[in-house]
Structures are given as C-alpha cells and as structure tokens.
Design a protein around this motif. Structure first.
Motif, PDB file in Angstrom:
ATOM      1  N   GLU A  81       5.669  -7.768  14.559  1.00  0.00           N
ATOM      2  CA  GLU A  81       7.010  -7.418  15.015  1.00  0.00           C
ATOM      3  C   GLU A  81       7.257  -5.963  14.614  1.00  0.00           C
ATOM      4  O   GLU A  81       6.928  -5.562  13.502  1.00  0.00           O
ATOM      5  CB  GLU A  81       8.045  -8.328  14.368  1.00  0.00           C
ATOM      6  N   VAL A  82       7.810  -5.201  15.534  1.00  0.00           N
ATOM      7  CA  VAL A  82       8.013  -3.771  15.288  1.00  0.00           C
ATOM      8  C   VAL A  82       9.463  -3.409  15.604  1.00  0.00           C
ATOM      9  O   VAL A  82       9.959  -3.695  16.689  1.00  0.00           O
ATOM     10  CB  VAL A  82       7.063  -2.906  16.168  1.00  0.00           C
ATOM     11  N   LYS A  83      10.116  -2.789  14.635  1.00  0.00           N
ATOM     12  CA  LYS A  83      11.470  -2.269  14.847  1.00  0.00           C
ATOM     13  C   LYS A  83      11.334  -0.776  15.083  1.00  0.00           C
ATOM     14  O   LYS A  83      10.677  -0.079  14.312  1.00  0.00           O
ATOM     15  CB  LYS A  83      12.347  -2.529  13.623  1.00  0.00           C
ATOM     16  N   VAL A  84      11.913  -0.294  16.196  1.00  0.00           N
ATOM     17  CA  VAL A  84      11.764   1.118  16.551  1.00  0.00           C
ATOM     18  C   VAL A  84      13.112   1.750  16.866  1.00  0.00           C
ATOM     19  O   VAL A  84      14.102   1.055  17.114  1.00  0.00           O
ATOM     20  CB  VAL A  84      10.829   1.298  17.777  1.00  0.00           C
ATOM     21  N   THR A  85      13.114   3.070  16.871  1.00  0.00           N
ATOM     22  CA  THR A  85      14.256   3.837  17.347  1.00  0.00           C
ATOM     23  C   THR A  85      13.947   4.209  18.788  1.00  0.00           C
ATOM     24  O   THR A  85      12.991   4.957  19.032  1.00  0.00           O
ATOM     25  CB  THR A  85      14.444   5.122  16.523  1.00  0.00           C
ATOM     26  N   PRO A  86      14.698   3.672  19.761  1.00  0.00           N
ATOM     27  CA  PRO A  86      14.410   4.025  21.160  1.00  0.00           C
ATOM     28  C   PRO A  86      14.659   5.513  21.393  1.00  0.00           C
ATOM     29  O   PRO A  86      15.554   6.101  20.797  1.00  0.00           O
ATOM     30  CB  PRO A  86      15.387   3.162  21.961  1.00  0.00           C
ATOM     31  N   GLN A  87      13.848   6.105  22.247  1.00  0.00           N
ATOM     32  CA  GLN A  87      13.984   7.533  22.523  1.00  0.00           C
ATOM     33  C   GLN A  87      15.004   7.765  23.628  1.00  0.00           C
ATOM     34  O   GLN A  87      15.074   7.005  24.590  1.00  0.00           O
ATOM     35  CB  GLN A  87      12.617   8.113  22.907  1.00  0.00           C
ATOM     36  N   ARG A  88      15.777   8.813  23.466  1.00  0.00           N
ATOM     37  CA  ARG A  88      16.831   9.146  24.417  1.00  0.00           C
ATOM     38  C   ARG A  88      16.261   9.295  25.827  1.00  0.00           C
ATOM     39  O   ARG A  88      15.285   9.988  26.051  1.00  0.00           O
ATOM     40  CB  ARG A  88      17.537  10.433  24.007  1.00  0.00           C
ATOM     41  N   GLY A  89      16.876   8.584  26.766  1.00  0.00           N
ATOM     42  CA  GLY A  89      16.490   8.676  28.163  1.00  0.00           C
ATOM     43  C   GLY A  89      15.256   7.865  28.538  1.00  0.00           C
ATOM     44  O   GLY A  89      14.936   7.739  29.703  1.00  0.00           O
ATOM     45  N   GLN A  90      14.553   7.338  27.540  1.00  0.00           N
ATOM     46  CA  GLN A  90      13.328   6.591  27.822  1.00  0.00           C
ATOM     47  C   GLN A  90      13.350   5.191  27.236  1.00  0.00           C
ATOM     48  O   GLN A  90      12.439   4.403  27.479  1.00  0.00           O
ATOM     49  CB  GLN A  90      12.116   7.357  27.296  1.00  0.00           C
ATOM     50  N   GLY A  91      14.365   4.907  26.443  1.00  0.00           N
ATOM     51  CA  GLY A  91      14.466   3.583  25.838  1.00  0.00           C
ATOM     52  C   GLY A  91      13.229   3.246  25.033  1.00  0.00           C
ATOM     53  O   GLY A  91      12.725   4.059  24.272  1.00  0.00           O
ATOM     54  N   PHE A  92      12.726   2.039  25.232  1.00  0.00           N
ATOM     55  CA  PHE A  92      11.576   1.556  24.477  1.00  0.00           C
ATOM     56  C   PHE A  92      10.254   1.831  25.196  1.00  0.00           C
ATOM     57  O   PHE A  92       9.184   1.648  24.619  1.00  0.00           O
ATOM     58  CB  PHE A  92      11.718   0.052  24.236  1.00  0.00           C
ATOM     59  N   ASP A  93      10.323   2.262  26.437  1.00  0.00           N
ATOM     60  CA  ASP A  93       9.116   2.402  27.250  1.00  0.00           C
ATOM     61  C   ASP A  93       8.097   3.382  26.669  1.00  0.00           C
ATOM     62  O   ASP A  93       6.896   3.105  26.656  1.00  0.00           O
ATOM     63  CB  ASP A  93       9.473   2.817  28.682  1.00  0.00           C
ATOM     64  N   LYS A  94       8.534   4.517  26.193  1.00  0.00           N
ATOM     65  CA  LYS A  94       7.609   5.547  25.699  1.00  0.00           C
ATOM     66  C   LYS A  94       6.877   5.084  24.448  1.00  0.00           C
ATOM     67  O   LYS A  94       5.660   5.259  24.340  1.00  0.00           O
ATOM     68  CB  LYS A  94       8.377   6.845  25.427  1.00  0.00           C
ATOM     69  N   ILE A  95       7.593   4.483  23.515  1.00  0.00           N
ATOM     70  CA  ILE A  95       6.938   4.015  22.285  1.00  0.00           C
ATOM     71  C   ILE A  95       6.039   2.817  22.591  1.00  0.00           C
ATOM     72  O   ILE A  95       4.950   2.694  22.038  1.00  0.00           O
ATOM     73  CB  ILE A  95       7.955   3.702  21.151  1.00  0.00           C
ATOM     74  N   ALA A  96       6.463   1.954  23.511  1.00  0.00           N
ATOM     75  CA  ALA A  96       5.619   0.817  23.912  1.00  0.00           C
ATOM     76  C   ALA A  96       4.323   1.331  24.524  1.00  0.00           C
ATOM     77  O   ALA A  96       3.235   0.808  24.237  1.00  0.00           O
ATOM     78  CB  ALA A  96       6.361  -0.077  24.897  1.00  0.00           C
ATOM     79  N   GLU A  97       4.421   2.379  25.335  1.00  0.00           N
ATOM     80  CA  GLU A  97       3.232   2.962  25.960  1.00  0.00           C
ATOM     81  C   GLU A  97       2.286   3.534  24.905  1.00  0.00           C
ATOM     82  O   GLU A  97       1.069   3.355  24.983  1.00  0.00           O
ATOM     83  CB  GLU A  97       3.631   4.056  26.950  1.00  0.00           C
ATOM     84  N   ARG A  98       2.817   4.216  23.926  1.00  0.00           N
ATOM     85  CA  ARG A  98       1.967   4.773  22.852  1.00  0.00           C
ATOM     86  C   ARG A  98       1.228   3.647  22.136  1.00  0.00           C
ATOM     87  O   ARG A  98       0.055   3.786  21.810  1.00  0.00           O
ATOM     88  CB  ARG A  98       2.814   5.562  21.856  1.00  0.00           C
TER      89      ARG A  98
END
Length: 160
Positions: A66-83
């Motif tokens: 389980e991962v708690k993240v700070t969503p990136q502005r304008g990209q939500g969770f998609d960018k960190i999920a992609e990484r």
C-alpha cells in the motif's frame, strides 16, 4: 456477443476458435474479427497463464504494498503510478480508496528483494509519503481460479 466473448476469454484464453464460435452461436470468422477488433481497441490487453508457484520448485514471494502519495498538480495520481509501474519488478498498480492511494503488487525470489525494492526504489520517490508491505503467505483463489480444490469422494457408502 461482445460481452459474452470477453467473459469466455477471461476464463479461458486458450479456448479453440471453433469451440468459441459454437459456444457463442456465431461464425468463426466473425469471432476472429471481433477478437482482433477488441485487441486493436485495447479492450483485450494480453493473454496470461495463471501458475500455482507453490507446486513448483521455483521460489516466488508475492507482496501487496500500500502506498500513500501526494498527487501531483494537474496530473493526479497518474504520473506517480506510471513511475511505479515502469519498474520491471512491479506486477500491477491500482488506484484504491481508503487510507492509502495505490496498491502495488510484486513477485520476487526473496523477502529481502521485495524489502530492498520498497526501501531503495519505492520509498525514495518524491511523491511517496508512506508504504505498508503485506507478504502473501498463501493464495486460495486468483483470477477466479481456486488453487487447491478439494476432491470429494462421490462414491456411495454401502452398508451391510
């Protein structure tokens, strides 16, 4: 036909085209064309074999992280999920509800390899606030398939 076709293929992607056509009450060529269309549209994304690794001599350890993240502005969770999903070790990444944001699944040879991935790669990402790792001890059912079905004796008891 599309929904029924997808349901059958999800359960058995190795089904013979002729058998599939009979099951759907359609012509083989129509079924083949529909499958091709579903692949081109990205609805059918791949074909996989489900393996019960516990019955092999190959060592595999599975973990759910389980991962708690700070969503990136304008990209939500998609960018960190992609990484995260671009790491070859990662089997799946899901956006989830609850106390954590993402669920990451891994399969490695040892607990240490999973722990190293979490500490060296996952936890060091800027957007990651915290993680919780859960090791899979036993799989009972996966992708709708029960792993250790109990075979009951169906013979009748005969008493004198």
């Amino acid at each position: 036909m599309r929904e029924e076709l997808l349901s059958v293929l999800e359960k058995n992607s190795r089904i013979d085209l002729k058998e599939l056509a009979v099951l759907l009450g359609a012509e083989e060529i129509d079924v083949a064309n529909e499958i091709k269309k579903l692949e081109e549209e990205g609805i059918i994304c791949g074909y996989h074999t489900l393996i019960n690794w516990d019955k092999t001599s190959i060592d595999k350890v599975s973990a759910l992280i389980e991962v708690k993240v700070t969503p990136q502005r304008g990209q939500g969770f998609d960018k960190i999920a992609e990484r995260i999903y671009n790491y070859p070790e990662v089997r799946a990444v899901y956006l989830i509800s609850g106390g954590y944001d993402l669920l990451v699944t891994l399969e490695e040879k040892t607990l240490r390899e999973i722990a190293n991935f979490v500490s060296d790669k996952l936890s060091t990402l800027d957007s990651v606030l915290s993680t919780a790792t859960h090791f899979v001890l036993k799989k009972y059912k996966d992708h709708g398939t029960v792993f250790d079905k109990k075979h009951e004796d169906e013979r009748e008891i005969i008493t004198p």
